[in-house]
Design a protein around this motif. Structure first.
Motif, short mmCIF file in Angstrom:
data_model
loop_
_atom_site.label_atom_id
_atom_site.label_comp_id
_atom_site.label_asym_id
_atom_site.label_seq_id
_atom_site.Cartn_x
_atom_site.Cartn_y
_atom_site.Cartn_z
N PRO A 1 -19.55 -1.11 2.82
CA PRO A 1 -18.21 -0.55 2.62
C PRO A 1 -17.15 -1.64 2.83
CG PRO A 1 -19.45 0.77 4.20
CD PRO A 1 -20.27 -0.44 3.90
N PHE A 2 -16.01 -1.49 2.19
CA PHE A 2 -14.94 -2.47 2.36
C PHE A 2 -14.48 -2.47 3.83
CE2 PHE A 2 -13.70 -1.64 -2.34
CZ PHE A 2 -14.67 -2.54 -2.76
N ALA B 1 -19.67 -7.38 -5.40
CA ALA B 1 -19.35 -6.13 -6.08
C ALA B 1 -18.63 -6.49 -7.38
CB ALA B 1 -18.45 -5.27 -5.19
N LEU C 1 -15.05 8.62 0.91
CA LEU C 1 -13.59 8.62 0.77
C LEU C 1 -13.19 9.64 -0.30
CD1 LEU C 1 -11.16 6.66 1.83
CD2 LEU C 1 -11.19 5.86 -0.54
N LEU D 1 -3.97 5.96 1.21
CA LEU D 1 -4.22 4.59 1.70
C LEU D 1 -3.85 3.51 0.69
CD1 LEU D 1 -7.84 4.97 3.13
CD2 LEU D 1 -5.85 4.26 4.45
N GLY D 2 -4.00 3.84 -0.59
CA GLY D 2 -3.82 2.83 -1.62
C GLY D 2 -4.96 1.83 -1.64
N ARG D 3 -6.06 2.18 -0.99
CA ARG D 3 -7.21 1.27 -0.97
C ARG D 3 -8.52 2.03 -1.12
NH1 ARG D 3 -5.88 -2.91 3.87
NH2 ARG D 3 -4.26 -1.47 4.51
N PHE D 4 -9.47 1.39 -1.77
CA PHE D 4 -10.78 1.99 -1.95
C PHE D 4 -11.61 1.79 -0.68
CE2 PHE D 4 -9.49 0.62 -6.23
CZ PHE D 4 -9.63 1.81 -6.92
N GLY D 5 -12.62 2.67 -0.50
CA GLY D 5 -13.47 2.55 0.69
C GLY D 5 -14.67 1.65 0.46
N CYS D 6 -15.16 1.61 -0.79
CA CYS D 6 -16.31 0.77 -1.09
C CYS D 6 -16.35 0.54 -2.58
CB CYS D 6 -17.61 1.42 -0.61
SG CYS D 6 -18.13 2.82 -1.61
N SER D 7 -17.29 -0.28 -3.03
CA SER D 7 -17.30 -0.61 -4.45
C SER D 7 -17.66 0.60 -5.32
CB SER D 7 -18.24 -1.78 -4.72
OG SER D 7 -19.51 -1.51 -4.18
N PHE E 1 -7.67 8.20 -0.76
CA PHE E 1 -7.42 6.97 -1.52
C PHE E 1 -5.96 6.89 -1.94
CE2 PHE E 1 -7.19 5.35 -5.99
CZ PHE E 1 -7.17 4.00 -5.66
N ILE F 1 -11.98 -1.83 5.48
CA ILE F 1 -11.20 -0.69 6.00
C ILE F 1 -12.12 0.43 6.51
CG2 ILE F 1 -10.95 0.44 3.74
CD1 ILE F 1 -8.14 1.17 4.46
N LEU F 2 -13.33 0.55 5.91
CA LEU F 2 -14.26 1.61 6.33
C LEU F 2 -15.51 1.07 7.04
CD1 LEU F 2 -14.48 4.30 3.49
CD2 LEU F 2 -13.07 4.31 5.54
N SER G 1 -10.71 -4.17 -2.53
CA SER G 1 -10.27 -3.04 -1.72
C SER G 1 -8.98 -2.44 -2.28
CB SER G 1 -10.08 -3.56 -0.30
OG SER G 1 -9.46 -2.61 0.49
N CYS G 2 -8.08 -3.29 -2.71
CA CYS G 2 -6.80 -2.80 -3.23
C CYS G 2 -6.80 -2.92 -4.76
CB CYS G 2 -5.67 -3.64 -2.62
SG CYS G 2 -4.03 -3.12 -3.14
N PRO G 3 -6.34 -1.86 -5.44
CA PRO G 3 -6.34 -1.92 -6.91
C PRO G 3 -5.45 -3.03 -7.49
CG PRO G 3 -5.55 0.24 -6.12
CD PRO G 3 -5.90 -0.56 -4.92
N HIS H 1 0.82 -1.22 0.00
CA HIS H 1 0.00 0.00 0.00
C HIS H 1 0.85 1.26 0.00
CE1 HIS H 1 -3.25 -2.70 0.41
NE2 HIS H 1 -2.72 -3.20 1.51
N LYS I 1 -20.75 7.66 -2.09
CA LYS I 1 -21.36 6.62 -1.26
C LYS I 1 -20.66 6.52 0.11
CE LYS I 1 -23.71 2.43 -1.09
NZ LYS I 1 -23.22 1.10 -1.45
N LEU J 1 -14.63 -6.14 -7.85
CA LEU J 1 -14.07 -4.93 -7.25
C LEU J 1 -13.48 -5.27 -5.89
CD1 LEU J 1 -16.99 -2.51 -8.21
CD2 LEU J 1 -14.89 -3.04 -9.49
N TYR K 1 -15.00 2.96 -7.20
CA TYR K 1 -14.57 2.67 -8.58
C TYR K 1 -15.32 3.54 -9.58
CZ TYR K 1 -11.73 -1.44 -7.37
OH TYR K 1 -10.75 -2.27 -6.90
#
Lengths: 174, 354
Positions: free
Chosen positions: B40-41, B157, A83, A91-97, A88, B43-44, B167-169, A50, A80, B165, A100
């Motif tokens: 939420p993923f 998702a 974040l 963190l290098g991570r998304f908060g939810c779908s 982002f 992390i949140l 959490s991490c790209p 991350h 939604k 989809l 995207y």
């Protein structure tokens, strides 16, 4: 300052960890640090994918983005989960779908860097992906039709054409 | 939690089965990452939301199609003591981040420990299958079958363009990470390892130490896994990994042949010294133990030492800090562990003399 783990050796390593705004400080000696690192394999060194990713994400698309009409990063956030794009990138991570969807304009360059590609071609869930399955099948059939026509296999091509029409009818009926 | 069956034995039952190329490939692991569309993923997610995620997944497990995978034992991380957590990580049954980062983290582990379903790790769901030797396709098919059952019950998702989809790209698309744990002592001894591993990274694969991301490589054990999850389908990912690993195995075999023909006595000396040290030392640290075990593992394949591979696989786990302390029944300092480690190795080798 003594090591807060063993209480014997002097603390030579000092860490500050901030989680959800809560700050925790650690003062430990090297031996204990090594031991702690060893305690949870894989976390030694504290360097993660991350932190590497946020380096990739943090690039500033200043000039090119204005030209391509991409919104400036500072206003960008996921409606939604809330974040922000700058969170982002840290963190290098998304908060939810939905992230995207809201960050979509900025994802192509990132995904190209990570995967060399931007579009999924693999498994599709059967239930939510029914229409995708049909679209993929349609693409396959069209490709095969082209191949048959090119090789003058007209009987097979006619059968494929009928199949394609049938499938198109099903898709538009949905 | 009282005695946890999974932390009592060093060797998982699945390791006892035969695998392809098991003199070089220790194991194959496949995991797929999935998330629920509404929540939420992790992390949140709030405490309540992650509890809800866990409840949803728990219900899936009662689907009768899950039966062929064996009984799945629920393990909630909050109920576990630190040593048990550590042993589960050392046996690769759960990931380090399920221990360090998760909230309401849980795992469902099958009786033979070959299937582990992690909940509320970095993603809501991670399905992991372990196989002995080189069995990438088999592991993927099993993970995918479990995935299909989950998909019938919950809304994943998923996006037309981006795929699953995550959490991490780095996981988006297929969510698939396939990895092979491979022992390459001869390539290391003949200084070819760097060249081969750098070639591997150029074809979209990653090489890591055996405990994954960020961990040090010890005992010539490497974990080779796919790096790309987007733009390649699952079969391409699996075939690519398999194909590259097969080539590495060929190189390793050739290097072993060459060692035997060019410097038989020297390599034999090295292996027998390591065997001697493992059999008689009073103090040994984890790094040396791993290196000596690597030598002995090579010695078994070359026919110099007569110890069953499973005993060496057991020792790989038994010599880890968590397992040593678990076995001894409490926390030990690194110095105490080095003494106890030497004892455990001596006794285990003696018990497995053939």
């Amino acid at each position: 300052m003594q090591c807060q783990e063993c209480g014997k050796r002097p603390a030579t390593l000092h860490f500050t960890k901030i989680v959800n705004g809560e700050k925790t400080e650690f003062h430990i000696c090297e031996a204990c640090a090594r031991e702690k690192g060893e305690l949870i394999p894989g976390t030694a060194g504290g360097f993660s994918i991350h932190s590497l990713l946020s380096g990739l994400l943090d690039f500033s698309p200043a000039t090119s983005s204005q030209a391509s009409g991409v919104k400036p990063a500072e206003n960008l956030h996921c409606e939604k989960c809330g974040l922000t794009y700058s969170q982002f990138s840290k963190l290098g991570r998304f908060g939810c779908s939905s992230c995207y969807k809201y960050f979509n304009d900025r994802l192509d360059p990132l995904l190209r860097r990570v995967h060399g590609n931007t579009t999924h071609v693999g498994k599709v869930p059967r239930r939510v992906g029914g229409h995708i399955h049909m679209k993929r099948k349609l693409d396959d059939l069209r490709r095969e039709l082209q191949y048959r026509v090119l090789h003058e296999q007209f009987e097979e091509a006619a059968a494929l054409r009928d199949q394609i029409r049938e499938l198109e009818k099903n898709i538009s009926a949905e | 939690m009282g005695n946890l069956q999974f932390t009592e034995q060093p060797l998982s039952e699945w390791m006892n089965r035969d695998g392809n190329e098991s003199n070089i490939v220790i194991s194959t692991r496949v995991r797929i990452a999935r998330n629920l569309v509404e929540c939420p993923f992790p992390i949140l997610a709030t405490n309540q939301q992650s509890e809800e995620v866990l409840n949803q997944f728990e219900q899936v497990l009662s689907d009768e199609r899950m039966q062929p995978f064996g009984q799945l034992h629920p393990i909630e991380l909050d109920d576990l003591d630190d040593l048990d957590k550590q042993v589960l990580v050392e046996k690769h049954l759960i990931s380090p981040s399920l221990v360090t980062e998760s909230r309401n983290g849980a795992a469902f582990i099958s009786d033979d420990e070959s299937l582990s379903i992690m909940v509320n790790e970095e993603d809501h769901l991670r399905i992991q299958c372990l196989y002995p030797g080189l069995q990438v396709k088999e592991a993927w098919e099993k993970a995918s079958a479990v995935d299909d059952i989950f998909e019938d019950h919950v809304d994943y998702a998923f996006d037309d363009k981006r795929g699953y989809l995550t959490s991490c790209p780095t996981n988006v698309g297929t969510g698939l990470r396939a990895s092979v744990m491979i022992h390459l002592p001869a390539l290391a001894l003949t200084s070819q390892i760097g060249r081969i591993l750098s070639a591997v990274t150029q074809v979209g694969l990653a090489v890591r130490g055996i405990y994954g991301e960020g961990s040090e490589t010890v005992g010539n054990l490497f974990q080779i896994s796919n790096q790309i999850t987007l733009g390649q389908n699952e079969s391409e990912i699996i075939d690519n990994l398999y194909g590259v690993v097969v080539q590495i195995i060929e190189h390793e075999k050739a290097a072993r042949e060459k060692l035997l023909s060019d410097s038989r006595i020297r390599i034999m000396d090295r292996i027998m010294r390591s065997y001697g040290i493992l059999s008689y030392s009073e103090i040994i640290d984890s790094k040396e133990a791993a290196q000596r075990l690597s030598d002995v593992r090579l010695g078994v394949d070359l026919g110099f030492v007569n110890v069953p591979f499973h005993a060496l696989n057991e020792l790989n786990v038994m010599t880890q800090p968590g397992f040593l302390q678990k076995r001894q029944g409490g926390n030990m300092s690194p110095g105490e562990r080095d003494i106890y480690r030497a004892k455990v190795i001596r006794e285990h080798l003696k018990d497995n003399l053939q």
